[in-house]
Design a protein around this motif. Structure first.
Motif, PDB file in Angstrom:
ATOM      1  N   ILE A 194       0.981  -1.272  -0.110  1.00  0.00           N
ATOM      2  CA  ILE A 194       0.353  -0.403  -0.233  1.00  0.00           C
ATOM      3  C   ILE A 194       0.927   1.117   0.214  1.00  0.00           C
ATOM      4  CG2 ILE A 194      -1.502   1.458   1.962  1.00  0.00           C
ATOM      5  CD1 ILE A 194      -3.095  -1.872   2.259  1.00  0.00           C
ATOM      6  N   SER A 195       1.895   1.626   0.958  1.00  0.00           N
ATOM      7  CA  SER A 195       2.662   2.569   0.623  1.00  0.00           C
ATOM      8  C   SER A 195       3.920   2.946  -0.392  1.00  0.00           C
ATOM      9  CB  SER A 195       4.100   2.567   2.025  1.00  0.00           C
ATOM     10  OG  SER A 195       3.195   1.686   3.187  1.00  0.00           O
ATOM     11  N   GLY A 196       3.721   1.232  -0.901  1.00  0.00           N
ATOM     12  CA  GLY A 196       4.779   2.055  -2.551  1.00  0.00           C
ATOM     13  C   GLY A 196       3.733   2.895  -3.190  1.00  0.00           C
ATOM     14  N   ALA A 197       2.433   1.623  -3.372  1.00  0.00           N
ATOM     15  CA  ALA A 197       1.557   1.501  -4.207  1.00  0.00           C
ATOM     16  C   ALA A 197       1.114   4.071  -4.405  1.00  0.00           C
ATOM     17  CB  ALA A 197      -0.080   1.207  -4.081  1.00  0.00           C
ATOM     18  N   ILE A 198       0.644   4.098  -2.549  1.00  0.00           N
ATOM     19  CA  ILE A 198       0.502   5.467  -2.734  1.00  0.00           C
ATOM     20  C   ILE A 198       1.774   6.203  -2.718  1.00  0.00           C
ATOM     21  CG2 ILE A 198       0.188   6.907  -1.037  1.00  0.00           C
ATOM     22  CD1 ILE A 198      -1.541   5.370   0.582  1.00  0.00           C
ATOM     23  N   ALA A 199       3.385   6.094  -2.839  1.00  0.00           N
ATOM     24  CA  ALA A 199       4.323   6.709  -3.173  1.00  0.00           C
ATOM     25  C   ALA A 199       3.909   6.558  -4.842  1.00  0.00           C
ATOM     26  CB  ALA A 199       5.051   6.037  -2.758  1.00  0.00           C
ATOM     27  N   GLY A 200       4.169   5.891  -4.968  1.00  0.00           N
ATOM     28  CA  GLY A 200       4.018   6.013  -6.649  1.00  0.00           C
ATOM     29  C   GLY A 200       2.969   6.810  -7.297  1.00  0.00           C
ATOM     30  N   ALA A 201       1.851   6.699  -6.843  1.00  0.00           N
ATOM     31  CA  ALA A 201       0.584   7.608  -7.411  1.00  0.00           C
ATOM     32  C   ALA A 201       1.293   8.861  -6.743  1.00  0.00           C
ATOM     33  CB  ALA A 201      -0.777   7.167  -6.610  1.00  0.00           C
ATOM     34  N   VAL A 202       1.495   9.206  -6.379  1.00  0.00           N
ATOM     35  CA  VAL A 202       1.456  10.679  -5.568  1.00  0.00           C
ATOM     36  C   VAL A 202       2.858  11.294  -6.458  1.00  0.00           C
ATOM     37  CG1 VAL A 202       2.011  11.977  -3.925  1.00  0.00           C
ATOM     38  CG2 VAL A 202       0.200  10.545  -3.766  1.00  0.00           C
ATOM     39  N   ALA A 203       3.529  10.637  -6.274  1.00  0.00           N
ATOM     40  CA  ALA A 203       5.031  10.682  -7.496  1.00  0.00           C
ATOM     41  C   ALA A 203       4.466  11.555  -8.635  1.00  0.00           C
ATOM     42  CB  ALA A 203       5.969  10.162  -7.868  1.00  0.00           C
TER      43      ALA A 203
END
Length: 155
Positions: A28-37
């Motif tokens: 979940i953290s990786g998905a959110i970080a990638g989406a925000v970036a």
């Protein structure tokens, strides 16, 4: 003897659940970080694509003009047009990359003695994703004739 067997049986599921929870949190953290970036740099990606398909001359001033003109004529949300298709590609990739990074960090950390802790001077993965995406967008803006679509395993 019976207490030792009972204690080992009680702790095994707890550690297993904790491991699964850590993996899910990493995904979940990786998905959110990638989406925000990718969402933050989406207007620059849009400008890059417009420059690639047009015959306009490229400069930083022209990028600012193009973004402002797009905002005035088509509205604020038009700067993120096509971002949902990018999210379909980026979110799973970023989630798996972050999760595997965390797993390898734990495995190799126990081998090298850091036990999954961050090594002094290392950056968080969110910082890495954000800055990598920003740098990649700026690099593509510097070379507007290059296409972002590459076909084949050796492109």
């Amino acid at each position: 003897m019976e207490n030792v067997a009972k204690n080992s049986l009680e702790t095994a599921p707890t550690q297993d659940v904790r491991g699964k929870r850590h993996i899910i949190n990493s995904l979940i953290s990786g998905a959110i970080a990638g989406a925000v970036a990718k969402t933050v740099v989406a207007p620059l990606d849009r400008a890059k694509i417009i420059f690639q398909v047009s015959s306009r001359g490229f400069s930083a001033k022209e990028v600012v003009k193009l973004i402002y003109q797009t905002y005035r004529t088509d509205g604020l949300f038009s700067l993120w047009r096509g971002n949902s298709a990018t999210m379909v590609r980026v979110v799973p990739y970023a989630a798996l990359q972050f999760c595997s990074h965390e797993q390898y960090k734990q495995i190799l950390g126990s081998y090298y003695g850091t036990h999954g802790r961050s090594v002094h001077g290392s950056r968080t993965i969110i910082e890495v994703y954000f800055f990598r995406e920003c740098c990649a967008s700026l690099q593509h803006l510097d070379h507007p004739t290059q296409t972002s679509l590459q076909i084949g395993p050796f492109s």
